[in-house]
Design a protein around this motif. Structure first.
Motif, PDB file in Angstrom:
ATOM      1  N   PRO A  56       0.820  -1.207   0.000  1.00  0.00           N
ATOM      2  CA  PRO A  56       0.000   0.000   0.000  1.00  0.00           C
ATOM      3  C   PRO A  56       0.858   1.263   0.000  1.00  0.00           C
ATOM      4  O   PRO A  56       2.092   1.194   0.097  1.00  0.00           O
ATOM      5  N   THR A  57       0.177   2.396  -0.085  1.00  0.00           N
ATOM      6  CA  THR A  57       0.845   3.692   0.056  1.00  0.00           C
ATOM      7  C   THR A  57       0.017   4.518   1.039  1.00  0.00           C
ATOM      8  O   THR A  57      -1.033   4.065   1.515  1.00  0.00           O
ATOM      9  N   VAL A  58       0.457   5.727   1.243  1.00  0.00           N
ATOM     10  CA  VAL A  58      -0.219   6.635   2.180  1.00  0.00           C
ATOM     11  C   VAL A  58      -1.687   6.896   1.780  1.00  0.00           C
ATOM     12  O   VAL A  58      -2.485   7.301   2.618  1.00  0.00           O
ATOM     13  N   THR A  59      -2.057   6.611   0.542  1.00  0.00           N
ATOM     14  CA  THR A  59      -3.436   6.880   0.108  1.00  0.00           C
ATOM     15  C   THR A  59      -4.404   5.742   0.452  1.00  0.00           C
ATOM     16  O   THR A  59      -5.581   5.809   0.117  1.00  0.00           O
ATOM     17  N   ASN A  79       4.902  -1.655   2.974  1.00  0.00           N
ATOM     18  CA  ASN A  79       4.460  -0.302   2.645  1.00  0.00           C
ATOM     19  C   ASN A  79       5.465   0.421   1.750  1.00  0.00           C
ATOM     20  O   ASN A  79       6.673   0.359   1.974  1.00  0.00           O
ATOM     21  N   PHE A  80       4.936   1.120   0.748  1.00  0.00           N
ATOM     22  CA  PHE A  80       5.753   1.983  -0.110  1.00  0.00           C
ATOM     23  C   PHE A  80       5.725   3.365   0.539  1.00  0.00           C
ATOM     24  O   PHE A  80       4.818   4.153   0.322  1.00  0.00           O
ATOM     25  N   GLY A  81       6.713   3.648   1.393  1.00  0.00           N
ATOM     26  CA  GLY A  81       6.734   4.897   2.144  1.00  0.00           C
ATOM     27  C   GLY A  81       7.248   4.614   3.547  1.00  0.00           C
ATOM     28  O   GLY A  81       7.245   3.456   3.998  1.00  0.00           O
ATOM     29  N   THR A  82       7.647   5.666   4.227  1.00  0.00           N
ATOM     30  CA  THR A  82       8.197   5.499   5.573  1.00  0.00           C
ATOM     31  C   THR A  82       7.097   5.569   6.630  1.00  0.00           C
ATOM     32  O   THR A  82       7.021   4.729   7.515  1.00  0.00           O
ATOM     33  N   GLY A  83       6.247   6.580   6.544  1.00  0.00           N
ATOM     34  CA  GLY A  83       5.158   6.718   7.508  1.00  0.00           C
ATOM     35  C   GLY A  83       4.174   5.567   7.354  1.00  0.00           C
ATOM     36  O   GLY A  83       3.797   5.196   6.238  1.00  0.00           O
ATOM     37  N   VAL A  84       3.764   4.981   8.504  1.00  0.00           N
ATOM     38  CA  VAL A  84       2.833   3.840   8.457  1.00  0.00           C
ATOM     39  C   VAL A  84       1.557   4.132   9.254  1.00  0.00           C
ATOM     40  O   VAL A  84       0.868   3.221   9.687  1.00  0.00           O
ATOM     41  N   VAL A 105      15.726   6.184   2.505  1.00  0.00           N
ATOM     42  CA  VAL A 105      15.952   6.572   1.109  1.00  0.00           C
ATOM     43  C   VAL A 105      15.228   7.852   0.705  1.00  0.00           C
ATOM     44  O   VAL A 105      15.443   8.350  -0.405  1.00  0.00           O
ATOM     45  N   LEU A 106      14.348   8.364   1.552  1.00  0.00           N
ATOM     46  CA  LEU A 106      13.679   9.615   1.181  1.00  0.00           C
ATOM     47  C   LEU A 106      14.090  10.772   2.089  1.00  0.00           C
ATOM     48  O   LEU A 106      13.524  11.857   2.047  1.00  0.00           O
ATOM     49  N   THR A 107      15.115  10.514   2.903  1.00  0.00           N
ATOM     50  CA  THR A 107      15.556  11.503   3.887  1.00  0.00           C
ATOM     51  C   THR A 107      15.995  12.814   3.217  1.00  0.00           C
ATOM     52  O   THR A 107      15.514  13.899   3.570  1.00  0.00           O
ATOM     53  N   ALA A 244       5.618  16.565   7.623  1.00  0.00           N
ATOM     54  CA  ALA A 244       5.470  15.225   8.230  1.00  0.00           C
ATOM     55  C   ALA A 244       4.061  14.686   7.971  1.00  0.00           C
ATOM     56  O   ALA A 244       3.846  13.981   6.973  1.00  0.00           O
ATOM     57  N   ARG A 245       3.114  15.036   8.809  1.00  0.00           N
ATOM     58  CA  ARG A 245       1.716  14.638   8.615  1.00  0.00           C
ATOM     59  C   ARG A 245       0.816  15.738   9.155  1.00  0.00           C
ATOM     60  O   ARG A 245       1.064  16.302  10.232  1.00  0.00           O
ATOM     61  N   GLY A 246      -0.261  16.026   8.424  1.00  0.00           N
ATOM     62  CA  GLY A 246      -1.177  17.096   8.796  1.00  0.00           C
ATOM     63  C   GLY A 246      -1.795  16.910  10.172  1.00  0.00           C
ATOM     64  O   GLY A 246      -2.033  17.877  10.900  1.00  0.00           O
ATOM     65  N   PRO A 291       1.683  20.034  -2.557  1.00  0.00           N
ATOM     66  CA  PRO A 291       0.839  18.835  -2.458  1.00  0.00           C
ATOM     67  C   PRO A 291       1.613  17.569  -2.091  1.00  0.00           C
ATOM     68  O   PRO A 291       1.913  16.748  -2.969  1.00  0.00           O
ATOM     69  N   HIS A 292       1.910  17.369  -0.830  1.00  0.00           N
ATOM     70  CA  HIS A 292       2.625  16.189  -0.311  1.00  0.00           C
ATOM     71  C   HIS A 292       3.671  15.672  -1.305  1.00  0.00           C
ATOM     72  O   HIS A 292       3.532  14.576  -1.865  1.00  0.00           O
ATOM     73  N   MET A 293       4.696  16.474  -1.519  1.00  0.00           N
ATOM     74  CA  MET A 293       5.718  16.102  -2.505  1.00  0.00           C
ATOM     75  C   MET A 293       7.113  16.027  -1.901  1.00  0.00           C
ATOM     76  O   MET A 293       8.119  16.092  -2.607  1.00  0.00           O
ATOM     77  N   GLY A 294       7.173  15.822  -0.565  1.00  0.00           N
ATOM     78  CA  GLY A 294       8.476  15.763   0.119  1.00  0.00           C
ATOM     79  C   GLY A 294       9.439  14.766  -0.503  1.00  0.00           C
ATOM     80  O   GLY A 294      10.618  15.062  -0.682  1.00  0.00           O
ATOM     81  N   SER A 295       8.948  13.583  -0.832  1.00  0.00           N
ATOM     82  CA  SER A 295       9.856  12.558  -1.372  1.00  0.00           C
ATOM     83  C   SER A 295       9.718  12.416  -2.882  1.00  0.00           C
ATOM     84  O   SER A 295      10.170  11.419  -3.455  1.00  0.00           O
ATOM     85  N   ALA A 296       9.094  13.392  -3.526  1.00  0.00           N
ATOM     86  CA  ALA A 296       8.766  13.242  -4.949  1.00  0.00           C
ATOM     87  C   ALA A 296       9.944  13.550  -5.871  1.00  0.00           C
ATOM     88  O   ALA A 296       9.969  14.559  -6.573  1.00  0.00           O
ATOM     89  N   GLY A 300      14.291   9.067  -5.579  1.00  0.00           N
ATOM     90  CA  GLY A 300      13.708   8.698  -4.288  1.00  0.00           C
ATOM     91  C   GLY A 300      12.655   7.613  -4.429  1.00  0.00           C
ATOM     92  O   GLY A 300      12.649   6.625  -3.687  1.00  0.00           O
ATOM     93  N   ARG A 301      11.777   7.788  -5.399  1.00  0.00           N
ATOM     94  CA  ARG A 301      10.674   6.832  -5.547  1.00  0.00           C
ATOM     95  C   ARG A 301      11.187   5.470  -6.045  1.00  0.00           C
ATOM     96  O   ARG A 301      10.649   4.429  -5.673  1.00  0.00           O
ATOM     97  N   VAL A 302      12.247   5.484  -6.877  1.00  0.00           N
ATOM     98  CA  VAL A 302      12.829   4.203  -7.318  1.00  0.00           C
ATOM     99  C   VAL A 302      13.477   3.511  -6.114  1.00  0.00           C
ATOM    100  O   VAL A 302      13.301   2.308  -5.892  1.00  0.00           O
ATOM    101  N   ALA A 303      14.200   4.291  -5.309  1.00  0.00           N
ATOM    102  CA  ALA A 303      14.857   3.705  -4.128  1.00  0.00           C
ATOM    103  C   ALA A 303      13.819   3.146  -3.151  1.00  0.00           C
ATOM    104  O   ALA A 303      14.037   2.100  -2.525  1.00  0.00           O
ATOM    105  N   MET A 304      12.683   3.833  -3.029  1.00  0.00           N
ATOM    106  CA  MET A 304      11.615   3.319  -2.154  1.00  0.00           C
ATOM    107  C   MET A 304      11.111   1.980  -2.696  1.00  0.00           C
ATOM    108  O   MET A 304      10.920   1.017  -1.950  1.00  0.00           O
ATOM    109  N   GLY A 305      10.924   1.925  -4.011  1.00  0.00           N
ATOM    110  CA  GLY A 305      10.457   0.675  -4.647  1.00  0.00           C
ATOM    111  C   GLY A 305      11.463  -0.446  -4.448  1.00  0.00           C
ATOM    112  O   GLY A 305      11.087  -1.598  -4.181  1.00  0.00           O
TER     113      GLY A 305
HETATM  114  C1  8YV Z   1       5.640   9.029   0.620  1.00  0.00           C
HETATM  115  C2  8YV Z   1       5.782   9.981   2.970  1.00  0.00           C
HETATM  116  O1  8YV Z   1       5.741   9.438  -0.670  1.00  0.00           O
HETATM  117  O2  8YV Z   1       7.136   8.060   3.176  1.00  0.00           O
HETATM  118  C3  8YV Z   1       6.356   8.825   3.696  1.00  0.00           C
HETATM  119  O3  8YV Z   1       6.007   8.677   4.886  1.00  0.00           O
HETATM  120  O4  8YV Z   1       5.190  10.794   3.553  1.00  0.00           O
HETATM  121  C4  8YV Z   1       5.898  10.204   1.508  1.00  0.00           C
HETATM  122  O5  8YV Z   1       7.084  10.870   1.265  1.00  0.00           O
HETATM  123  C5  8YV Z   1       4.292   8.414   0.838  1.00  0.00           C
HETATM  124  O6  8YV Z   1       4.061   8.118   2.164  1.00  0.00           O
HETATM  125  C6  8YV Z   1       4.155   7.166   0.022  1.00  0.00           C
HETATM  126  O7  8YV Z   1       3.297   6.220   0.602  1.00  0.00           O
END
Ligand code: 8YV
Length: 331
Positions: A56-59, A79-84, A105-107, A244-246, A291-296, A300-305
């Protein structure tokens, strides 16, 4: 999922970068989301009923109601992302489901965007850009769009983990002095390297900062941590940045302060009800919104994958995946 030569069935809820999907097709039996739509709850339930692994992702809201429907095969949520915070970790643990994330990898990318907002809000970059695009610029003026100087200001970082520390490193280069609040004080060597002053009392730190940056994870302890009372302690010129998170910030209280000009401004990449943005924020000049693009970034996204793939592969091979999460914290 048991140790077997059979490739695991992996449901990926969003479209991931192409090299990641290609590699997943070589290693696993992935069900990919080709049109990148947001999964409905019914689709999530179908996924957890039938797959070995969910990506999953944050969505996605992988809550207790969804996990109640999990079939016996589901043993890993990678999870694809750091925040869970969008995954009910307790419900997962109760069902013996391992959860992994993608830390590290998204630091740098997230710290870059944080720094961009730390610069943009006090220097009124959003306001200037909007004015220029609206054709309202009448030329340079000695008192036109004056903001606050960055150098010499006090930056207070809430959450001195990987991202907080990367923000501190950047901030030093811009002449900011670094202050922080964290659950645990960081090692002395790190404090020295970052020339960072520790504030055990968050209320005290907030009252003394020029810029406040939120860089902690959303957990039950940090939800609503920046309450109306706490935000009320900010100085009149202070700026708050949140990448971080709203849900960590009381958004309505923040709007009150911004509208009444009781604080200087805000730089926000995350929102309480994303992707819906509080209309009060949209009306304000003294905020910069992204629009939530911190790791965009592509890298970064390839490294997350790649991290997701390593976690699934290790698990499928019968080994402990490297990025296991327990109670919201990477082990
Ligand atoms: C991610 C993020 O892109 O990793 C996190 O916690 O907030 C973002 O940078 C997003 O969560 C992907 O699921």
């Amino acid at each position: 999922m048991t140790v077997t030569s059979k490739k695991p069935d992996v449901v990926v809820t969003r479209k991931l970068p192409e090299p990641i999907e290609v590699r997943m097709m070589e290693l696993f039996r992935p069900r990919l989301n080709t049109d990148d739509h947001r999964f409905t709850e019914a689709e999530l339930i179908d996924a957890v009923r039938t797959a070995d692994v969910l990506v999953p992702t944050v969505t996605d809201r992988v809550d207790a109601a969804v996990l109640r429907e999990a079939g016996p095969r589901l043993k890993l949520i990678a999870n694809f992302g750091t925040g869970v915070n969008h995954i009910d970790l307790k419900a997962a643990a109760e069902r013996g489901i391992t959860v992994t994330n993608t830390p590290g990898v998204l630091t740098e990318d997230t710290a870059d965007l944080t720094m961009a907002l730390i610069l943009a809000a006090p220097r009124r970059i959003g306001e200037g850009e909007r004015l220029l695009r609206a054709g309202k610029w009448e030329g340079w003026g000695p008192t036109f769009l004056l903001g606050h100087r960055i150098a010499g200001q006090r930056l207070g970082i809430i959450g001195m983990g990987r991202i907080g520390q990367a923000v501190a490193r950047r901030a030093l280069g811009f002449g900011l002095t670094v202050h922080y609040h964290n659950r645990k004080r960081v090692p002395e060597a790190t404090e020295e390297e970052l020339q960072a002053s520790y504030w055990e009392d968050l209320d005290q730190m907030i009252a003394h900062m020029d810029i406040l940056s939120v860089n902690c994870p959303l957990t039950e302890q940090t939800r609503g941590m920046l309450s109306a009372a706490r935000l009320g302690r900010l100085q009149r010129h202070a700026v708050i940045v949140n990448t971080a998170r709203g849900e960590i910030v009381d958004e309505d209280a923040l709007c009150d302060l911004l509208e009444k000009r009781l604080i200087g401004g805000a730089g926000l990449d995350v929102f309480q009800n994303a992707p819906r943005v509080n209309p009060r924020l949209l009306k304000l000049e003294n905020v910069v919104l992204t629009p939530h693009m911190g790791s965009a970034t592509t890298a970064g996204r390839v490294a997350m994958g790649e991290k997701v793939i390593i976690n699934i592969k290790s698990f499928a091979d019968g080994n402990a995946p490297p990025d296991r999460v327990i109670a919201g914290v990477t082990t």
